[in-house]
Design a protein around this motif. Structure first.
Motif, PDB file in Angstrom:
ATOM      1  N   LEU A 129      -0.085  -5.372  12.065  1.00 31.47           N
ATOM      2  CA  LEU A 129       1.208  -4.696  12.006  1.00 31.47           C
ATOM      3  C   LEU A 129       2.331  -5.620  11.547  1.00 31.47           C
ATOM      4  CD1 LEU A 129       1.043  -2.615  15.304  1.00 31.47           C
ATOM      5  CD2 LEU A 129       0.459  -1.893  12.988  1.00 31.47           C
ATOM      6  N   ALA A 130       1.994  -6.843  11.162  1.00 34.17           N
ATOM      7  CA  ALA A 130       3.035  -7.785  10.728  1.00 34.17           C
ATOM      8  C   ALA A 130       3.857  -7.261   9.563  1.00 34.17           C
ATOM      9  CB  ALA A 130       2.388  -9.123  10.365  1.00 34.17           C
ATOM     10  N   PRO A 131       3.266  -6.563   8.559  1.00 33.75           N
ATOM     11  CA  PRO A 131       4.111  -6.032   7.481  1.00 33.75           C
ATOM     12  C   PRO A 131       5.197  -5.081   7.953  1.00 33.75           C
ATOM     13  CG  PRO A 131       1.826  -6.037   6.791  1.00 33.75           C
ATOM     14  CD  PRO A 131       1.832  -6.398   8.243  1.00 33.75           C
ATOM     15  N   LEU A 132       4.969  -4.392   9.089  1.00 33.43           N
ATOM     16  CA  LEU A 132       6.015  -3.503   9.601  1.00 33.43           C
ATOM     17  C   LEU A 132       7.275  -4.291   9.944  1.00 33.43           C
ATOM     18  CD1 LEU A 132       4.225  -0.926  11.945  1.00 33.43           C
ATOM     19  CD2 LEU A 132       5.270  -0.535   9.714  1.00 33.43           C
ATOM     20  N   PHE A 133       7.091  -5.441  10.587  1.00 31.28           N
ATOM     21  CA  PHE A 133       8.237  -6.268  10.928  1.00 31.28           C
ATOM     22  C   PHE A 133       8.897  -6.821   9.660  1.00 31.28           C
ATOM     23  CE2 PHE A 133       5.207  -6.574  14.463  1.00 31.28           C
ATOM     24  CZ  PHE A 133       5.992  -6.108  15.508  1.00 31.28           C
ATOM     25  N   MET A 134       8.079  -7.204   8.665  1.00 29.53           N
ATOM     26  CA  MET A 134       8.632  -7.712   7.421  1.00 29.53           C
ATOM     27  C   MET A 134       9.421  -6.625   6.692  1.00 29.53           C
ATOM     28  SD  MET A 134       5.251  -9.849   6.208  1.00 29.53           S
ATOM     29  CE  MET A 134       5.976 -10.234   4.625  1.00 29.53           C
ATOM     30  N   ILE A 135       8.830  -5.408   6.635  1.00 26.50           N
ATOM     31  CA  ILE A 135       9.509  -4.305   5.957  1.00 26.50           C
ATOM     32  C   ILE A 135      10.782  -3.923   6.706  1.00 26.50           C
ATOM     33  CG2 ILE A 135       9.305  -1.874   5.313  1.00 26.50           C
ATOM     34  CD1 ILE A 135       6.319  -2.378   4.850  1.00 26.50           C
ATOM     35  N   GLY A 136      10.698  -3.917   8.047  1.00 34.98           N
ATOM     36  CA  GLY A 136      11.876  -3.565   8.837  1.00 34.98           C
ATOM     37  C   GLY A 136      13.012  -4.545   8.637  1.00 34.98           C
ATOM     38  N   MET A 137      12.702  -5.837   8.686  1.00 39.36           N
ATOM     39  CA  MET A 137      13.746  -6.834   8.498  1.00 39.36           C
ATOM     40  C   MET A 137      14.291  -6.801   7.068  1.00 39.36           C
ATOM     41  SD  MET A 137      14.158  -8.140  11.419  1.00 39.36           S
ATOM     42  CE  MET A 137      15.267  -9.471  10.937  1.00 39.36           C
ATOM     43  N   GLY A 138      13.394  -6.560   6.101  1.00 38.91           N
ATOM     44  CA  GLY A 138      13.868  -6.444   4.725  1.00 38.91           C
ATOM     45  C   GLY A 138      14.752  -5.227   4.528  1.00 38.91           C
ATOM     46  N   TRP A 155      -3.643  -0.577   5.381  1.00 37.04           N
ATOM     47  CA  TRP A 155      -2.335  -0.256   4.819  1.00 37.04           C
ATOM     48  C   TRP A 155      -2.431   0.684   3.632  1.00 37.04           C
ATOM     49  CZ3 TRP A 155       1.974  -0.540   7.239  1.00 37.04           C
ATOM     50  CH2 TRP A 155       2.116  -1.444   8.280  1.00 37.04           C
ATOM     51  N   GLY A 156      -3.571   0.659   2.920  1.00 38.55           N
ATOM     52  CA  GLY A 156      -3.772   1.655   1.871  1.00 38.55           C
ATOM     53  C   GLY A 156      -3.874   3.065   2.432  1.00 38.55           C
ATOM     54  N   VAL A 157      -4.620   3.206   3.539  1.00 37.23           N
ATOM     55  CA  VAL A 157      -4.726   4.522   4.186  1.00 37.23           C
ATOM     56  C   VAL A 157      -3.371   4.960   4.729  1.00 37.23           C
ATOM     57  CG1 VAL A 157      -5.759   5.753   6.138  1.00 37.23           C
ATOM     58  CG2 VAL A 157      -7.173   4.261   4.710  1.00 37.23           C
ATOM     59  N   VAL A 158      -2.626   4.023   5.303  1.00 34.39           N
ATOM     60  CA  VAL A 158      -1.291   4.364   5.820  1.00 34.39           C
ATOM     61  C   VAL A 158      -0.380   4.830   4.685  1.00 34.39           C
ATOM     62  CG1 VAL A 158       0.795   3.383   6.847  1.00 34.39           C
ATOM     63  CG2 VAL A 158      -1.426   2.869   7.830  1.00 34.39           C
ATOM     64  N   ALA A 159      -0.443   4.152   3.533  1.00 41.24           N
ATOM     65  CA  ALA A 159       0.399   4.541   2.402  1.00 41.24           C
ATOM     66  C   ALA A 159       0.019   5.923   1.875  1.00 41.24           C
ATOM     67  CB  ALA A 159       0.283   3.498   1.285  1.00 41.24           C
ATOM     68  N   VAL A 160      -1.287   6.188   1.757  1.00 40.21           N
ATOM     69  CA  VAL A 160      -1.719   7.505   1.266  1.00 40.21           C
ATOM     70  C   VAL A 160      -1.328   8.599   2.249  1.00 40.21           C
ATOM     71  CG1 VAL A 160      -3.731   8.901   0.693  1.00 40.21           C
ATOM     72  CG2 VAL A 160      -3.577   6.551  -0.128  1.00 40.21           C
TER      73      VAL A 160
END
Length: 424
Positions: free
Chosen positions: A30-39, A242-247
């Protein structure tokens, strides 16, 4: 060979489960969630700041009452013709005589940044600007000229153009080069994010003596390749999640859209109609293959570094030069993506550590597909070579079983046994 492959897959399964079957893997996933949120938070703040600063800027025109409507119409027409990002700041029109007409006083008013002020008759206006030759001053002069041109035309009817779309039947070279750069950037970013996890795997097992037990049971080549495949499995699981989440997110967003808006969005747009030279299916598939090869190449180097390091400090010191080298490979591949067919592009495609990135970019601009099979084979050879070299360095420098290492130890022991009496 069967025993070698069996040992390799056993090590791969062991390392894969040791990483995935832990609570900390969920945080890693779930680390990309924090990166996307902060971005997103940073982007929203920067956008609001930019909008606020843009909203306080203005240009001012002090004209006669009869010129107000003509000037406003010319301003609307010129703004509509300019791209959104190149349109000037808000035009504020004031009637001469109703307010103080001193342009210098208006330019110093608080509450807004005034870039230029026009005053006087439109035939010979006086323009006061903050910077000499600025676009704001030129825009005010263009407005005055446009109003005078419209008045000189008199009753001439405006032009009624008929617009037609140019359809070239293919994607522009610039769009394909942009796709190539996007492929280079995505592969580099994901590889650098995930391959660095391999550097600490061997260092940790060296500290608790597990690696010596594994080396006594199976060949070290199987250990290294197994660890590399185990981390590759973790990376593929990460990307698949993350591919499944994006789709799924795309399907949810489509279901929430208005049917009319969905029908309008389904019309082929120029951006969506663009396609790489090799086709979307082959481009995406070969992109995944090149990501795997880039991960194996970088991961094998990191694995060799971890094999030589014994402490976290040593890992950090040895990993930094490799990361800098990888950034250099990204820069080389990005330059090759913007100049396909040149000597620089050919060098980046042949050099093993930049080859996966540069060949992924080539798939966007070149329709030749057979060359990618040759490139994958060339990169696989270098993966095997790096693993072989890492094993030899690990065996010689850490397990003390290499000939050169034994020779160095014998030399040191012989020097230690020499006494002053022996020299006499």
């Amino acid at each position: 060979m069967n025993a070698f492959l069996k040992n390799m897959f056993v090590i791969a399964r062991r390392d894969f489960l040791a990483i995935v079957a832990t609570p900390t893997f969920l945080l890693f996933l779930l680390a990309p969630l924090f990166m996307i949120g902060m971005g997103a938070v940073g982007g929203i703040g920067a956008s609001q700041l930019a909008d606020s600063a843009r909203g306080k800027g203005r240009i001012v025109a002090i004209v006669a009452a009869g010129d107000v409507e003509d000037l406003r119409a010319a301003d609307d027409r010129l703004r509509e013709a300019l791209p959104r990002g190149e349109r000037p700041v808000t035009l504020e029109i004031r009637v001469a005589g109703a307010t103080p007409a001193d342009p210098f006083a208006i330019a110093q008013e608080k509450g807004a940044d005034t870039y230029a002020v026009l005053s006087g008759p439109l035939g010979k206006p006086q323009i006061v600007e903050r910077e000499a030759g600025s676009s704001a001053g030129r825009y005010l002069a263009l407005l005055a000229s446009d109003v005078l041109r419209d008045r000189a035309a008199g009753s001439v009817a405006p032009a009624a153009p008929q617009f037609q779309s140019i359809r070239s039947g293919g994607t522009s070279i610039a769009a394909q080069q942009s796709m190539g750069f996007a492929a280079v950037f995505v592969i580099f970013l994901v590889t650098l994010l995930l391959a660095g996890q391999t550097v600490g795997s061997l260092a940790e097992e060296k500290g608790n003596k597990v690696i010596e037990i594994l080396a006594a049971a199976v060949p070290l080549e199987s250990v290294f390749l197994g660890k590399l495949l185990g981390m590759l499995g973790v990376a593929i699981l990460f990307l698949s999640f993350w591919g499944v989440v994006a789709v799924a997110g795309g399907f949810v967003a489509t279901a929430q859209m208005d049917p009319a808006a969905l029908a309008a969005a389904s019309k082929p747009a120029a951006a969506l109609a663009a396609a790489p030279a090799s086709g979307w299916g082959f481009f995406l598939g070969i992109g995944v293959a090149y990501f795997i090869m880039a991960f194996l190449l970088l991961g094998s180097v990191f694995l060799g570094v971890g094999a030589q390091a014994s402490t976290v400090r040593e890992i950090q010191m040895l990993s930094l030069p490799i990361t800098i080298f990888q950034v250099g490979m990204f820069s080389l591949s990005a330059a090759a993506a913007s100049a396909p067919g040149t000597g620089l592009a050919h060098f980046a495609q042949i050099f093993p550590f930049s080859s996966p990135f540069a060949m992924a970019a080539r798939a966007a601009t070149d329709g030749d597909k057979a060359v990618h099979l040759l490139a994958l084979g060339w990169q696989a050879i270098w993966v095997a070579l790096v693993v072989w070299l890492s094993v030899r360095l690990f065996r010689a420098g850490v397990l003390s079983s290499g000939a050169s290492w034994k020779f160095w130890q014998r030399t040191r022991r012989a020097a230690a046994t020499v006494t002053p009496d022996a020299l006499d």
